[in-house]
Design a protein around this motif. Sequence first.
Motif, short mmCIF file in Angstrom:
data_model
loop_
_atom_site.label_atom_id
_atom_site.label_comp_id
_atom_site.label_asym_id
_atom_site.label_seq_id
_atom_site.Cartn_x
_atom_site.Cartn_y
_atom_site.Cartn_z
N THR A 132 0.83 -1.20 0.00
CA THR A 132 0.00 0.00 0.00
C THR A 132 0.87 1.26 0.00
O THR A 132 0.62 2.20 -0.75
N ALA A 133 1.90 1.26 0.81
CA ALA A 133 2.81 2.41 0.87
C ALA A 133 3.52 2.62 -0.46
O ALA A 133 3.63 3.75 -0.95
N VAL A 134 4.01 1.54 -1.07
CA VAL A 134 4.69 1.66 -2.36
C VAL A 134 3.72 2.16 -3.43
O VAL A 134 4.06 3.04 -4.23
N ASN A 135 2.49 1.66 -3.42
CA ASN A 135 1.48 2.12 -4.37
C ASN A 135 1.24 3.62 -4.22
O ASN A 135 1.11 4.34 -5.22
N GLN A 136 1.18 4.10 -2.99
CA GLN A 136 0.92 5.52 -2.75
C GLN A 136 2.11 6.39 -3.16
O GLN A 136 1.93 7.48 -3.67
#
Length: 74
Positions: free
Chosen positions: A17-21
């Motif tokens: 999720t963090a990488v996607n954001q």
Amino acid sequence: MAQILASAERELSAFVTAVNQLFDAEQGRKAAKNWIEELERTDWPSGALVIDWRKVTIAVASLVRRGNGQVSRS
């Protein structure tokens, strides 16, 4: 074992999720693949009741950071 797998799933999910954001969904997929590969390479003590998944996340996060989002292992 179910509790250990659930905690790994939460850690992986939070990381992706963090990488996607920060980058995009493609980088998130690559990061997930690298996370699982790093997990497979990690030598865990047998019978461990608690596993520090952050070690895996930190190792893979350094790949993301070094490559400006280009998650790949040479």
